[in-house]
Design an enzyme around this catalytic site. Structure first.
Site, PDB file in Angstrom:
ATOM      1  N   MET A   1      26.712  34.320  43.256  1.00 13.03           N
ATOM      2  CA  MET A   1      25.920  35.549  43.438  1.00 13.03           C
ATOM      3  C   MET A   1      24.549  35.465  42.789  1.00 13.03           C
ATOM      4  SD  MET A   1      27.722  37.303  45.365  1.00 13.03           S
ATOM      5  CE  MET A   1      26.659  38.736  45.458  1.00 13.03           C
TER       6      MET A   1
ATOM      7  N   LEU B 262      32.214  41.878  47.296  1.00  6.15           N
ATOM      8  CA  LEU B 262      33.212  42.234  46.278  1.00  6.15           C
ATOM      9  C   LEU B 262      33.017  41.440  44.985  1.00  6.15           C
ATOM     10  CD1 LEU B 262      36.440  42.326  48.501  1.00  6.15           C
ATOM     11  CD2 LEU B 262      34.659  44.047  48.248  1.00  6.15           C
TER      12      LEU B 262
ATOM     13  N   GLN C 224      31.221  40.517  37.920  1.00  3.41           N
ATOM     14  CA  GLN C 224      31.871  40.444  36.613  1.00  3.41           C
ATOM     15  C   GLN C 224      32.463  41.841  36.501  1.00  3.41           C
ATOM     16  OE1 GLN C 224      33.552  40.893  33.770  1.00  3.41           O
ATOM     17  NE2 GLN C 224      31.754  41.919  32.930  1.00  3.41           N
TER      18      GLN C 224
ATOM     19  N   THR D 211      31.880  51.836  42.319  1.00  2.71           N
ATOM     20  CA  THR D 211      33.013  52.141  41.442  1.00  2.71           C
ATOM     21  C   THR D 211      32.942  53.529  40.804  1.00  2.71           C
ATOM     22  OG1 THR D 211      33.960  51.582  39.281  1.00  2.71           O
ATOM     23  CG2 THR D 211      31.737  50.861  39.648  1.00  2.71           C
TER      24      THR D 211
ATOM     25  N   GLU E 127      33.458  53.966  37.857  1.00  2.00           N
ATOM     26  CA  GLU E 127      32.838  53.791  36.536  1.00  2.00           C
ATOM     27  C   GLU E 127      31.407  54.335  36.530  1.00  2.00           C
ATOM     28  OE1 GLU E 127      33.730  52.270  33.301  1.00  2.00           O
ATOM     29  OE2 GLU E 127      35.523  53.126  34.172  1.00  2.00           O
TER      30      GLU E 127
ATOM     31  N   TYR F 227      28.635  47.461  32.524  1.00  2.08           N
ATOM     32  CA  TYR F 227      29.197  47.255  33.870  1.00  2.08           C
ATOM     33  C   TYR F 227      28.848  48.434  34.782  1.00  2.08           C
ATOM     34  CZ  TYR F 227      32.762  47.380  37.561  1.00  2.08           C
ATOM     35  OH  TYR F 227      33.416  47.485  38.771  1.00  2.08           O
TER      36      TYR F 227
ATOM     37  N   LYS G 294      26.526  48.399  38.153  1.00 10.31           N
ATOM     38  CA  LYS G 294      27.067  48.855  39.444  1.00 10.31           C
ATOM     39  C   LYS G 294      26.221  49.983  40.045  1.00 10.31           C
ATOM     40  CE  LYS G 294      30.777  46.525  40.657  1.00 10.31           C
ATOM     41  NZ  LYS G 294      30.945  45.881  41.967  1.00 10.31           N
TER      42      LYS G 294
HETATM   43  P1  NDP Z   1      38.175  40.704  40.463  1.00  5.70           P
HETATM   44  O1  NDP Z   1      37.648  40.619  39.094  1.00  5.70           O
HETATM   45  O2  NDP Z   1      39.629  40.469  40.712  1.00  5.70           O
HETATM   46  O3  NDP Z   1      37.365  39.675  41.412  1.00  5.70           O
HETATM   47  C1  NDP Z   1      36.013  39.411  41.216  1.00  5.70           C
HETATM   48  C2  NDP Z   1      35.564  38.320  42.168  1.00  5.70           C
HETATM   49  O4  NDP Z   1      34.167  38.064  41.970  1.00  5.70           O
HETATM   50  C3  NDP Z   1      36.271  36.975  41.984  1.00  5.70           C
HETATM   51  O5  NDP Z   1      36.500  36.396  43.250  1.00  5.70           O
HETATM   52  C4  NDP Z   1      35.246  36.165  41.216  1.00  5.70           C
HETATM   53  O6  NDP Z   1      35.355  34.771  41.413  1.00  5.70           O
HETATM   54  C5  NDP Z   1      33.978  36.664  41.889  1.00  5.70           C
HETATM   55  N1  NDP Z   1      32.789  36.342  41.098  1.00  5.70           N
HETATM   56  C6  NDP Z   1      32.531  36.648  39.804  1.00  5.70           C
HETATM   57  N2  NDP Z   1      31.331  36.171  39.439  1.00  5.70           N
HETATM   58  C7  NDP Z   1      30.812  35.545  40.529  1.00  5.70           C
HETATM   59  C8  NDP Z   1      29.596  34.860  40.765  1.00  5.70           C
HETATM   60  N3  NDP Z   1      28.661  34.710  39.820  1.00  5.70           N
HETATM   61  N4  NDP Z   1      29.393  34.356  42.010  1.00  5.70           N
HETATM   62  C9  NDP Z   1      30.317  34.473  42.978  1.00  5.70           C
HETATM   63  N5  NDP Z   1      31.500  35.108  42.798  1.00  5.70           N
HETATM   64  C10 NDP Z   1      31.737  35.645  41.583  1.00  5.70           C
HETATM   65  O7  NDP Z   1      37.758  42.136  41.035  1.00  5.70           O
HETATM   66  P2  NDP Z   1      38.538  43.118  42.050  1.00  5.70           P
HETATM   67  O8  NDP Z   1      39.041  42.342  43.188  1.00  5.70           O
HETATM   68  O9  NDP Z   1      39.459  43.983  41.276  1.00  5.70           O
HETATM   69  O10 NDP Z   1      37.347  44.061  42.510  1.00  5.70           O
HETATM   70  C11 NDP Z   1      36.516  43.716  43.620  1.00  5.70           C
HETATM   71  C12 NDP Z   1      35.181  44.414  43.489  1.00  5.70           C
HETATM   72  O11 NDP Z   1      35.375  45.822  43.482  1.00  5.70           O
HETATM   73  C13 NDP Z   1      34.413  44.116  42.204  1.00  5.70           C
HETATM   74  O12 NDP Z   1      33.045  44.139  42.526  1.00  5.70           O
HETATM   75  C14 NDP Z   1      34.756  45.270  41.286  1.00  5.70           C
HETATM   76  O13 NDP Z   1      33.748  45.461  40.344  1.00  5.70           O
HETATM   77  C15 NDP Z   1      34.836  46.395  42.288  1.00  5.70           C
HETATM   78  N6  NDP Z   1      35.723  47.486  41.955  1.00  5.70           N
HETATM   79  C16 NDP Z   1      37.034  47.249  41.620  1.00  5.70           C
HETATM   80  C17 NDP Z   1      37.891  48.277  41.386  1.00  5.70           C
HETATM   81  C18 NDP Z   1      39.320  48.047  41.016  1.00  5.70           C
HETATM   82  O14 NDP Z   1      39.963  48.997  40.550  1.00  5.70           O
HETATM   83  N7  NDP Z   1      39.869  46.868  41.250  1.00  5.70           N
HETATM   84  C19 NDP Z   1      37.448  49.685  41.496  1.00  5.70           C
HETATM   85  C20 NDP Z   1      36.063  49.827  41.906  1.00  5.70           C
HETATM   86  C21 NDP Z   1      35.244  48.760  42.129  1.00  5.70           C
HETATM   87  P3  NDP Z   1      36.255  33.844  40.414  1.00  5.70           P
HETATM   88  O15 NDP Z   1      37.678  34.034  40.873  1.00  5.70           O
HETATM   89  O16 NDP Z   1      35.747  32.477  40.672  1.00  5.70           O
HETATM   90  O17 NDP Z   1      36.004  34.333  39.023  1.00  5.70           O
HETATM   91  P1  GDR Z   2      38.734  50.153  33.919  1.00  7.94           P
HETATM   92  O1  GDR Z   2      40.146  49.409  33.927  1.00  7.94           O
HETATM   93  O2  GDR Z   2      37.996  49.955  32.661  1.00  7.94           O
HETATM   94  O3  GDR Z   2      39.007  51.558  34.356  1.00  7.94           O
HETATM   95  O4  GDR Z   2      37.955  49.355  35.060  1.00  7.94           O
HETATM   96  P2  GDR Z   2      41.078  48.888  32.728  1.00  7.94           P
HETATM   97  O5  GDR Z   2      42.407  48.709  33.356  1.00  7.94           O
HETATM   98  O6  GDR Z   2      40.484  47.731  32.020  1.00  7.94           O
HETATM   99  O7  GDR Z   2      41.096  50.131  31.704  1.00  7.94           O
HETATM  100  C1  GDR Z   2      41.599  51.395  32.069  1.00  7.94           C
HETATM  101  C2  GDR Z   2      41.725  52.274  30.832  1.00  7.94           C
HETATM  102  O8  GDR Z   2      42.784  51.792  30.005  1.00  7.94           O
HETATM  103  C3  GDR Z   2      42.350  51.812  28.659  1.00  7.94           C
HETATM  104  N1  GDR Z   2      43.114  50.824  27.879  1.00  7.94           N
HETATM  105  C4  GDR Z   2      43.091  49.490  28.055  1.00  7.94           C
HETATM  106  N2  GDR Z   2      42.435  48.719  28.957  1.00  7.94           N
HETATM  107  C5  GDR Z   2      42.636  47.388  28.902  1.00  7.94           C
HETATM  108  N3  GDR Z   2      42.031  46.607  29.811  1.00  7.94           N
HETATM  109  N4  GDR Z   2      43.433  46.805  27.944  1.00  7.94           N
HETATM  110  C6  GDR Z   2      44.102  47.545  27.014  1.00  7.94           C
HETATM  111  O9  GDR Z   2      44.812  47.014  26.177  1.00  7.94           O
HETATM  112  C7  GDR Z   2      43.925  48.958  27.079  1.00  7.94           C
HETATM  113  N5  GDR Z   2      44.431  49.986  26.356  1.00  7.94           N
HETATM  114  C8  GDR Z   2      43.926  51.117  26.839  1.00  7.94           C
HETATM  115  C9  GDR Z   2      40.870  51.469  28.744  1.00  7.94           C
HETATM  116  O10 GDR Z   2      40.207  51.818  27.531  1.00  7.94           O
HETATM  117  C10 GDR Z   2      40.472  52.309  29.942  1.00  7.94           C
HETATM  118  O11 GDR Z   2      40.212  53.617  29.546  1.00  7.94           O
HETATM  119  C11 GDR Z   2      38.587  48.944  36.274  1.00  7.94           C
HETATM  120  C12 GDR Z   2      37.899  47.667  36.753  1.00  7.94           C
HETATM  121  O12 GDR Z   2      38.620  47.159  37.856  1.00  7.94           O
HETATM  122  C13 GDR Z   2      36.484  47.933  37.185  1.00  7.94           C
HETATM  123  O13 GDR Z   2      35.933  46.765  37.788  1.00  7.94           O
HETATM  124  C14 GDR Z   2      36.494  49.069  38.199  1.00  7.94           C
HETATM  125  O14 GDR Z   2      35.186  49.356  38.618  1.00  7.94           O
HETATM  126  C15 GDR Z   2      37.155  50.301  37.605  1.00  7.94           C
HETATM  127  O15 GDR Z   2      38.479  49.959  37.234  1.00  7.94           O
HETATM  128  C16 GDR Z   2      37.225  51.452  38.584  1.00  7.94           C
END
Ligand code: NDP
Ligand code: GDR
Length: 325
Positions: A59, A80, A83, A125, A127, A149, A153
């Site tokens: 990216m 998608l 970080q 997101t 967030e 983050y 976003k």
């Molecule tokens: P993941 O962290 O599981 O996946 C992230 C992906 O981005 C991986 O494939 C990773 O590759 C890739 N990536 C990271 N850095 C780079 C880079 N520099 N160049 C190319 N690819 C890169 O995320 P999710 O699948 O959970 O989420 C998908 C998207 O949706 C993200 O943008 C996230 O922020 C957003 N999002 C997620 C939510 C959720 O609850 N899951 C909610 C709202 C938004 P690699 O495997 O090589 O590290």
């Molecule tokens: P979030 O997801 O920050 O909402 O982001 P996460 O599951 O990390 O945290 C959710 C809530 O749980 C609390 N928490 C903890 N979180 C983690 N990771 N580990 C712990 O031990 C723990 N204990 C309590 C956190 O403080 C937080 O309040 C996710 C990601 O997928 C983002 O990329 C995406 O955009 C948002 O969801 C929507």
């Protein structure tokens, strides 16, 4: 055959979306970032590694994105890649800005320079709502991000809106609330809990250390949410949509569901460790998905109970294999 390019194909959503698009008859390309270890386990889990075409790229490297688009010639690009771990964004704010924020500018520019008719999906997101300004967050709720983050976003979100308005591009932003699955990264709280429950149940661990368990999230199933991404790009006009369940639950109650499923009481195992507290917390999120329901005909299909038990089952199976290996 319709072609799509997915950045972040090796992530949770990328794997489910690739699966969905393959089922719909798409030719699916994915951007593969160079890592020293194998990142294909999710595509392997779904049995689709051989069905997708991976193109190396990053990216932060605009030239690689242009190349990926030239090779794949997609009709749809799903951005998608990010970080995506909120906690890490305080330790690596500049990397998060480069990948999660400026990465969106890179992919939008790559599209504009090659074929601006490509339809674009941006993974925004909940967030971005951070310190919530309304009890139920919708597309019109003001944003107030609480982490590097969330800030990155927000840039990606507004840039998507701006490219739509400036260049008439079919660019949509999905404001997705937390969504989880057996393919969720282990550092996120639901998966950390379901993995911990499996390890405790099978005698591999004795406790589970968590941070702020009073935080509340609107959790859905990733498999349901990738359908909304696809639906957004099938609309005649691009737009922004909140995707959520409309129910919020504390981390504590989510733990309760997971432990009770295997006959244990979470209070006997969960230890609060301030190491997992965040410098600024998002206390509560609760989405209002009415627009998506009305305009896209989308609705969540999986309850939190179904989701958590599905994840515990998958982790029990994984840990059993690990123990027997
Ligand atoms: P993941 O962290 O599981 O996946 C992230 C992906 O981005 C991986 O494939 C990773 O590759 C890739 N990536 C990271 N850095 C780079 C880079 N520099 N160049 C190319 N690819 C890169 O995320 P999710 O699948 O959970 O989420 C998908 C998207 O949706 C993200 O943008 C996230 O922020 C957003 N999002 C997620 C939510 C959720 O609850 N899951 C909610 C709202 C938004 P690699 O495997 O090589 O590290
Ligand atoms: P979030 O997801 O920050 O909402 O982001 P996460 O599951 O990390 O945290 C959710 C809530 O749980 C609390 N928490 C903890 N979180 C983690 N990771 N580990 C712990 O031990 C723990 N204990 C309590 C956190 O403080 C937080 O309040 C996710 C990601 O997928 C983002 O990329 C995406 O955009 C948002 O969801 C929507």
């Amino acid at each position: 055959m319709k072609k799509a390019l997915i950045t972040g194909i090796t992530g949770q959503d990328g794997a489910y979306l690739a699966n969905l698009l393959l089922e719909k008859g798409y030719k699916v390309y994915g951007l593969l970032a160079r890592r020293s270890t194998n990142t294909l386990w999710r595509l392997d889990y779904l049995g689709i590694i051989k069905d997708v075409e991976l193109i190396e790229g990053d990216m932060t490297d605009l030239s690689s994105l242009i190349r990926a688009i030239k090779i794949s010639q997609p009709k749809e690009v799903y951005n998608l890649a990010a970080q995506s771990f909120v906690g890490t964004s305080w330790d690596q704010p500049l990397l998060t800005a480069q990948v999660t924020g400026l990465g969106v500018a890179n992919i939008l520019e790559a599209i504009r320079l090659t074929d601006p008719s490509i339809r674009f999906y941006q993974a925004s997101t909940s967030e971005m709502f951070g310190l919530i300004q309304e009890e139920k967050q919708s597309e019109t709720t003001p944003f107030y991000p609480r982490s590097p983050y969330g800030v990155a976003k927000l840039y990606g979100h507004w840039l998507t809106v701006n490219y739509r308005e400036s260049f008439n591009m079919h660019a949509s932003s999905g404001i997705l609330f937390n969504h989880e699955s057996p393919l969720r990264g282990i550092e996120f709280v639901t998966r950390k809990v379901t993995d911990g429950v499996a390890r405790i149940k099978l005698g591999v661990e004795k406790e589970l250390r968590l941070g702020n368990i009073d935080a509340k999230r609107d959790w859905g199933f990733a498999g349901d949410y990738v359908e909304a991404m696809w639906l957004m790009l099938q609309q005649e006009t691009p737009d922004d949509y909140v995707i959520a369940t409309g129910r919020t639950t504390t981390v504590r109650d989510m733990c309760k569901i997971a432990f009770e499923y295997v006959g244990l009481n979470y209070e006997d195992y969960v230890v609060i460790d301030p190491k997992f507290y965040r410098p600024a917390e998002v206390d509560v999120l609760l989405g209002n998905p009415t627009k998506a329901m009305q305009k896209l005909g989308w609705k969540p299909k999986t309850t939190l109970e179904e989701l958590i038990t599905m994840m515990v089952d998958a982790d029990l199976e994984r840990v059993r294999k690990e123990v027997n290996a």
